[in-house]
Write a protein that holds these residues in place. Structure first.
Motif, PDB file in Angstrom:
ATOM      1  N   VAL A  22       0.869  -1.174   0.000  1.00 56.40           N
ATOM      2  CA  VAL A  22       0.000   0.000   0.000  1.00 56.40           C
ATOM      3  C   VAL A  22       0.906   1.223   0.000  1.00 56.40           C
ATOM      4  O   VAL A  22       2.025   1.180   0.517  1.00 56.40           O
ATOM      5  CB  VAL A  22      -0.958   0.028   1.218  1.00 56.40           C
ATOM      6  N   THR A  23       0.428   2.286  -0.583  1.00 60.92           N
ATOM      7  CA  THR A  23       1.203   3.523  -0.597  1.00 60.92           C
ATOM      8  C   THR A  23       1.078   4.194   0.765  1.00 60.92           C
ATOM      9  O   THR A  23      -0.027   4.447   1.230  1.00 60.92           O
ATOM     10  CB  THR A  23       0.703   4.461  -1.705  1.00 60.92           C
ATOM     11  N   VAL A  24       2.206   4.431   1.400  1.00 59.34           N
ATOM     12  CA  VAL A  24       2.205   5.090   2.711  1.00 59.34           C
ATOM     13  C   VAL A  24       2.697   6.533   2.620  1.00 59.34           C
ATOM     14  O   VAL A  24       2.403   7.338   3.482  1.00 59.34           O
ATOM     15  CB  VAL A  24       3.008   4.286   3.764  1.00 59.34           C
ATOM     16  N   VAL A  25       3.449   6.836   1.567  1.00 59.15           N
ATOM     17  CA  VAL A  25       3.850   8.219   1.263  1.00 59.15           C
ATOM     18  C   VAL A  25       3.646   8.394  -0.246  1.00 59.15           C
ATOM     19  O   VAL A  25       4.300   7.730  -1.045  1.00 59.15           O
ATOM     20  CB  VAL A  25       5.332   8.494   1.642  1.00 59.15           C
ATOM     21  N   GLU A  26       2.703   9.260  -0.589  1.00 53.00           N
ATOM     22  CA  GLU A  26       2.396   9.494  -2.004  1.00 53.00           C
ATOM     23  C   GLU A  26       3.609  10.052  -2.743  1.00 53.00           C
ATOM     24  O   GLU A  26       4.377  10.829  -2.183  1.00 53.00           O
ATOM     25  CB  GLU A  26       1.231  10.483  -2.142  1.00 53.00           C
ATOM     26  N   ASP A  33      10.949   9.509  -4.984  1.00 55.40           N
ATOM     27  CA  ASP A  33       9.891   9.985  -4.092  1.00 55.40           C
ATOM     28  C   ASP A  33       8.907   8.848  -3.837  1.00 55.40           C
ATOM     29  O   ASP A  33       8.776   7.932  -4.645  1.00 55.40           O
ATOM     30  CB  ASP A  33       9.162  11.174  -4.739  1.00 55.40           C
ATOM     31  N   GLY A  34       8.210   8.931  -2.719  1.00 54.58           N
ATOM     32  CA  GLY A  34       7.125   8.005  -2.392  1.00 54.58           C
ATOM     33  C   GLY A  34       7.587   6.703  -1.768  1.00 54.58           C
ATOM     34  O   GLY A  34       8.728   6.281  -1.959  1.00 54.58           O
ATOM     35  N   TRP A  35       6.677   6.096  -0.977  1.00 54.82           N
ATOM     36  CA  TRP A  35       6.978   4.819  -0.311  1.00 54.82           C
ATOM     37  C   TRP A  35       5.781   3.900  -0.333  1.00 54.82           C
ATOM     38  O   TRP A  35       4.637   4.349  -0.237  1.00 54.82           O
ATOM     39  CB  TRP A  35       7.345   5.055   1.161  1.00 54.82           C
ATOM     40  N   ARG A  36       6.076   2.612  -0.433  1.00 57.39           N
ATOM     41  CA  ARG A  36       5.074   1.556  -0.293  1.00 57.39           C
ATOM     42  C   ARG A  36       5.480   0.678   0.877  1.00 57.39           C
ATOM     43  O   ARG A  36       6.665   0.549   1.188  1.00 57.39           O
ATOM     44  CB  ARG A  36       5.031   0.683  -1.539  1.00 57.39           C
ATOM     45  N   ALA A  37       4.483   0.028   1.483  1.00 54.11           N
ATOM     46  CA  ALA A  37       4.765  -0.894   2.575  1.00 54.11           C
ATOM     47  C   ALA A  37       3.846  -2.104   2.479  1.00 54.11           C
ATOM     48  O   ALA A  37       2.722  -2.010   1.978  1.00 54.11           O
ATOM     49  CB  ALA A  37       4.580  -0.201   3.923  1.00 54.11           C
ATOM     50  N   VAL A  59       7.717  -4.709   5.144  1.00 57.12           N
ATOM     51  CA  VAL A  59       8.617  -4.455   4.020  1.00 57.12           C
ATOM     52  C   VAL A  59       8.292  -3.072   3.473  1.00 57.12           C
ATOM     53  O   VAL A  59       7.141  -2.798   3.134  1.00 57.12           O
ATOM     54  CB  VAL A  59       8.444  -5.520   2.916  1.00 57.12           C
ATOM     55  N   ASP A  60       9.289  -2.198   3.425  1.00 58.62           N
ATOM     56  CA  ASP A  60       9.122  -0.843   2.882  1.00 58.62           C
ATOM     57  C   ASP A  60       9.981  -0.719   1.627  1.00 58.62           C
ATOM     58  O   ASP A  60      11.151  -1.119   1.634  1.00 58.62           O
ATOM     59  CB  ASP A  60       9.590   0.211   3.882  1.00 58.62           C
ATOM     60  N   MET A  61       9.391  -0.173   0.576  1.00 63.24           N
ATOM     61  CA  MET A  61      10.126   0.054  -0.673  1.00 63.24           C
ATOM     62  C   MET A  61       9.766   1.415  -1.245  1.00 63.24           C
ATOM     63  O   MET A  61       8.605   1.825  -1.203  1.00 63.24           O
ATOM     64  CB  MET A  61       9.793  -1.014  -1.715  1.00 63.24           C
ATOM     65  N   PRO A  62      10.770   2.113  -1.781  1.00 62.53           N
ATOM     66  CA  PRO A  62      10.473   3.387  -2.448  1.00 62.53           C
ATOM     67  C   PRO A  62       9.670   3.144  -3.725  1.00 62.53           C
ATOM     68  O   PRO A  62       9.776   2.077  -4.349  1.00 62.53           O
ATOM     69  CB  PRO A  62      11.850   3.963  -2.763  1.00 62.53           C
ATOM     70  N   ILE A  63       8.874   4.137  -4.109  1.00 63.32           N
ATOM     71  CA  ILE A  63       8.113   4.046  -5.352  1.00 63.32           C
ATOM     72  C   ILE A  63       9.015   4.394  -6.536  1.00 63.32           C
ATOM     73  O   ILE A  63       8.906   3.814  -7.609  1.00 63.32           O
ATOM     74  CB  ILE A  63       6.875   4.964  -5.299  1.00 63.32           C
ATOM     75  N   LEU A 120      17.879   0.301  -3.478  1.00 57.95           N
ATOM     76  CA  LEU A 120      18.459   1.094  -2.405  1.00 57.95           C
ATOM     77  C   LEU A 120      17.385   1.851  -1.634  1.00 57.95           C
ATOM     78  O   LEU A 120      16.506   2.477  -2.227  1.00 57.95           O
ATOM     79  CB  LEU A 120      19.485   2.076  -2.977  1.00 57.95           C
ATOM     80  N   GLY A 121      17.457   1.754  -0.312  1.00 60.80           N
ATOM     81  CA  GLY A 121      16.484   2.424   0.544  1.00 60.80           C
ATOM     82  C   GLY A 121      15.401   1.493   1.052  1.00 60.80           C
ATOM     83  O   GLY A 121      14.698   1.815   1.997  1.00 60.80           O
ATOM     84  N   SER A 122      15.247   0.338   0.427  1.00 60.07           N
ATOM     85  CA  SER A 122      14.252  -0.640   0.885  1.00 60.07           C
ATOM     86  C   SER A 122      14.679  -1.194   2.227  1.00 60.07           C
ATOM     87  O   SER A 122      15.861  -1.231   2.552  1.00 60.07           O
ATOM     88  CB  SER A 122      14.128  -1.782  -0.118  1.00 60.07           C
TER      89      SER A 122
END
Length: 141
Positions: A22-26, A33-37, A59-63, A120-122
């Motif tokens: 799900v998108t946690v940061v648009e 930019d942006g994050w999914r979790a 699990v967090d991943m950048p968009i 990178l960043g995940s």
């Protein structure tokens, strides 16, 4: 598909659909930019006494990243599943402990390393983001 290990623990094979991101940061800016979790609850079974430990992790991943560009939801799911399966293979082939709880911790650490190398960043975290719904993976013994 189950992965059996020499120490007597099993975990599931991860599929892209297990990562219900799900998108946690648009994503609002051009470029990175942006994050999914996503959140997973995965049973780890000690096949010697059939005790089960539920391995919980987020699990967090950048968009989008500078290096990889935009990561579609489908691609993010495929990368997460591939990295989780690789981490599982490594941990299950040479676990430091046969206990399911410790195998879970080893898995999360290795999954975090592999996923962050891939994108990178995940990151793989012990806690799930509050916007996620846990995906419980059922065992197919």
């Amino acid at each position: 598909m189950m992965l059996l290990i020499l120490t007597g623990c099993t975990i599931n094979h991860y599929l892209p659909r297990h990562f219900d991101f799900v998108t946690v940061v648009e994503k609002t800016e051009p470029g990175a930019d942006g994050w999914r979790a996503a959140c997973l609850h995965v049973p780890v079974i000690n096949t010697q006494d059939m005790s089960t430990f539920v391995c919980r992790f987020g699990v967090d991943m950048p968009i989008e990243t500078e290096a990889d560009g935009y990561l579609s939801l489908t691609l993010a799911q495929r990368i997460a599943a591939d990295c989780a399966n690789e981490a599982g293979r490594i941990v299950l082939n040479a676990p430091a402990s046969p206990g399911p709880g410790l195998v879970c911790e080893q898995f999360k650490k290795k999954f975090n390393e592999i996923l962050n190398r891939a994108v990178l960043g995940s990151r793989v975290k012990t806690e799930c983001h509050k916007k996620t719904t846990p995906m419980t993976i059922n065992l197919n013994l």
